[in-house]
Design a protein around this motif. Sequence first.
Motif, PDB file in Angstrom:
ATOM      1  N   ALA A 189       0.856  -1.227   0.127  1.00 36.79           N
ATOM      2  CA  ALA A 189      -0.030  -0.211  -0.031  1.00 36.79           C
ATOM      3  C   ALA A 189       0.817   1.471  -0.055  1.00 36.79           C
ATOM      4  CB  ALA A 189      -0.978  -0.003   1.152  1.00 36.79           C
ATOM      5  N   ASP A 190       2.055   1.316   0.692  1.00 38.77           N
ATOM      6  CA  ASP A 190       2.815   2.399   0.835  1.00 38.77           C
ATOM      7  C   ASP A 190       3.284   2.878  -0.603  1.00 38.77           C
ATOM      8  OD1 ASP A 190       4.477   0.343   1.095  1.00 38.77           O
ATOM      9  OD2 ASP A 190       6.109   1.347   1.801  1.00 38.77           O
ATOM     10  N   GLU A 191       3.805   1.860  -1.504  1.00 42.64           N
ATOM     11  CA  GLU A 191       4.273   2.189  -2.735  1.00 42.64           C
ATOM     12  C   GLU A 191       3.073   2.623  -3.665  1.00 42.64           C
ATOM     13  OE1 GLU A 191       7.029  -0.871  -4.473  1.00 42.64           O
ATOM     14  OE2 GLU A 191       7.475  -1.351  -2.456  1.00 42.64           O
ATOM     15  N   VAL A 192       2.001   1.956  -3.565  1.00 37.92           N
ATOM     16  CA  VAL A 192       0.778   2.417  -4.379  1.00 37.92           C
ATOM     17  C   VAL A 192       0.539   3.886  -4.096  1.00 37.92           C
ATOM     18  CG1 VAL A 192      -1.575   2.151  -4.810  1.00 37.92           C
ATOM     19  CG2 VAL A 192      -0.063   0.203  -4.745  1.00 37.92           C
ATOM     20  N   ALA A 193       0.557   4.134  -2.759  1.00 34.15           N
ATOM     21  CA  ALA A 193       0.194   5.438  -2.312  1.00 34.15           C
ATOM     22  C   ALA A 193       1.285   6.818  -3.112  1.00 34.15           C
ATOM     23  CB  ALA A 193       0.177   5.682  -0.614  1.00 34.15           C
ATOM     24  N   ALA A 194       2.495   6.146  -2.830  1.00 34.10           N
ATOM     25  CA  ALA A 194       3.496   6.989  -3.362  1.00 34.10           C
ATOM     26  C   ALA A 194       3.366   7.448  -4.926  1.00 34.10           C
ATOM     27  CB  ALA A 194       5.004   6.181  -3.259  1.00 34.10           C
ATOM     28  N   VAL A 195       3.165   6.361  -5.741  1.00 32.03           N
ATOM     29  CA  VAL A 195       2.933   6.652  -7.112  1.00 32.03           C
ATOM     30  C   VAL A 195       1.632   7.364  -7.464  1.00 32.03           C
ATOM     31  CG1 VAL A 195       4.236   4.625  -7.944  1.00 32.03           C
ATOM     32  CG2 VAL A 195       1.716   4.295  -7.492  1.00 32.03           C
ATOM     33  N   ARG A 196       0.515   7.244  -6.498  1.00 29.88           N
ATOM     34  CA  ARG A 196      -0.595   7.972  -6.548  1.00 29.88           C
ATOM     35  C   ARG A 196      -0.277   9.503  -6.322  1.00 29.88           C
ATOM     36  NH1 ARG A 196      -5.382   5.094  -7.122  1.00 29.88           N
ATOM     37  NH2 ARG A 196      -5.208   3.158  -5.967  1.00 29.88           N
ATOM     38  N   GLU A 197       0.449   9.825  -5.437  1.00 28.24           N
ATOM     39  CA  GLU A 197       0.793  11.174  -5.282  1.00 28.24           C
ATOM     40  C   GLU A 197       1.636  11.602  -6.192  1.00 28.24           C
ATOM     41  OE1 GLU A 197       2.699  13.771  -1.553  1.00 28.24           O
ATOM     42  OE2 GLU A 197       2.505  11.553  -1.430  1.00 28.24           O
ATOM     43  N   ARG A 198       2.796  10.944  -6.516  1.00 23.74           N
ATOM     44  CA  ARG A 198       3.942  11.611  -7.661  1.00 23.74           C
ATOM     45  C   ARG A 198       3.264  11.735  -8.846  1.00 23.74           C
ATOM     46  NH1 ARG A 198       7.111   7.238  -7.211  1.00 23.74           N
ATOM     47  NH2 ARG A 198       8.071   8.129  -5.201  1.00 23.74           N
ATOM     48  N   TYR A 199       2.164  10.914  -9.209  1.00 28.97           N
ATOM     49  CA  TYR A 199       1.660  11.179 -10.543  1.00 28.97           C
ATOM     50  C   TYR A 199       0.008  11.650 -10.734  1.00 28.97           C
ATOM     51  CZ  TYR A 199       5.953   8.817 -12.015  1.00 28.97           C
ATOM     52  OH  TYR A 199       7.166   8.509 -12.083  1.00 28.97           O
ATOM     53  N   GLY A 200      -0.393  11.996  -9.420  1.00 29.17           N
ATOM     54  CA  GLY A 200      -1.666  12.472  -9.657  1.00 29.17           C
ATOM     55  C   GLY A 200      -2.550  11.555  -9.961  1.00 29.17           C
ATOM     56  N   LEU A 201      -2.572  10.303  -9.570  1.00 28.99           N
ATOM     57  CA  LEU A 201      -3.645   9.224  -9.900  1.00 28.99           C
ATOM     58  C   LEU A 201      -4.878   9.324  -8.969  1.00 28.99           C
ATOM     59  CD1 LEU A 201      -0.971   6.259 -10.619  1.00 28.99           C
ATOM     60  CD2 LEU A 201      -1.702   8.161 -12.024  1.00 28.99           C
ATOM     61  N   PRO A 202      -5.859   9.229  -9.748  1.00 32.75           N
ATOM     62  CA  PRO A 202      -7.101   9.024  -8.814  1.00 32.75           C
ATOM     63  C   PRO A 202      -7.185   7.742  -8.178  1.00 32.75           C
ATOM     64  CG  PRO A 202      -7.554   8.563 -11.234  1.00 32.75           C
ATOM     65  CD  PRO A 202      -6.154   8.740 -11.251  1.00 32.75           C
ATOM     66  N   ASP A 203      -8.350   7.463  -7.313  1.00 34.28           N
ATOM     67  CA  ASP A 203      -8.540   6.167  -6.741  1.00 34.28           C
ATOM     68  C   ASP A 203      -8.950   5.021  -7.484  1.00 34.28           C
ATOM     69  OD1 ASP A 203      -8.209   7.445  -4.064  1.00 34.28           O
ATOM     70  OD2 ASP A 203     -10.361   7.808  -3.756  1.00 34.28           O
TER      71      ASP A 203
END
Length: 323
Positions: free
Chosen positions: A139-153
């Motif tokens: 989950a922490d890696e997924v959260a990091a790429v969401r934040e880095r690339y502005g990915l939605p849920d």
Amino acid sequence: MRVAFDTRGAGDPRGIGRYIRCLHEALLATAQDDDVVVETHRPRRVDVFHSPWIDGANVRAGVPQVVTLHDVVPLKRRSEYLRTGMRFRLRYLAVERAQRVICPTAAVAHDVVERLDVPLERISVIGEAPAPAMRPRPADEVAAVRERYGLPDEFLVWVGGMERPDPRKRVAELAATPRELPLVLVGPAREWAHALCDSTDAGAPLILTGHVSDDELAAIYTAAHALVFASDDEGFGLPTVEALACGTPVAACDVPALREVLDGRATLVPVDDLPALVAAAHAAARPAPAPPAWSWEDAARATWAVYREIAEVRPARPPRRPR
């Protein structure tokens, strides 16, 4: 055995680069005590030369040559792919003279027999596999790429190179197809791809990430609702097995190579129905089937077997042209 292996294409961000990098590493890992892999495109004092891409195929290799031919799309669709100059024709001539041609699927092998002067007995079908980095991420890696690339849920993902338009990939057509979820395009992109964000109105955002690392790609696959793969012609379709390796469902077009590789592991829809493709991606559910049980080490061992089989077969001299 000494093998010359052309690694010049390893930096290619597309599937060809992935193939060269992964196979080279696996060849080193599976080599026997007396095996040596030399990184060069100039085969000297070696037993076999392997060009893992058509750009390195040598008309006069001087030693038994293996060429990996990932597809023959430029020959099947000449009006869309204009690589018809003398240099490219010489590459195909080199393929025809090679002692062995490696194809990633039986579908490509069939195309090679049909389009080139290569008999089936000189073709070896050796599949590809997800890179070791392609696995479900925490989950922490997924959260990091969401934040880095502005990915939605929730989002759909497409993976590939976007340096120039490739007609068979149908990226623009996919981007314009109405959808409920945002579509994330992952891969190196030029201005034409960025312009899609402004020129399409498909009902949900279009997001481009640009080039990402393997670890980031695995996390993006893990985060995605599904991989949507719109190609109307493929040699293997490596992103589809990468997505499955990360636990992500796949919706793809029903083309021979993908039907062969995925073998019931994905939802396949008719090539001419992109709305049905997007609908299948929306309807996809986890858990996704596991990818095919084939590794790069398996591919390397099969490739070593090809090297040993042809090592004693000296290449025929090309006929001299009359003066």
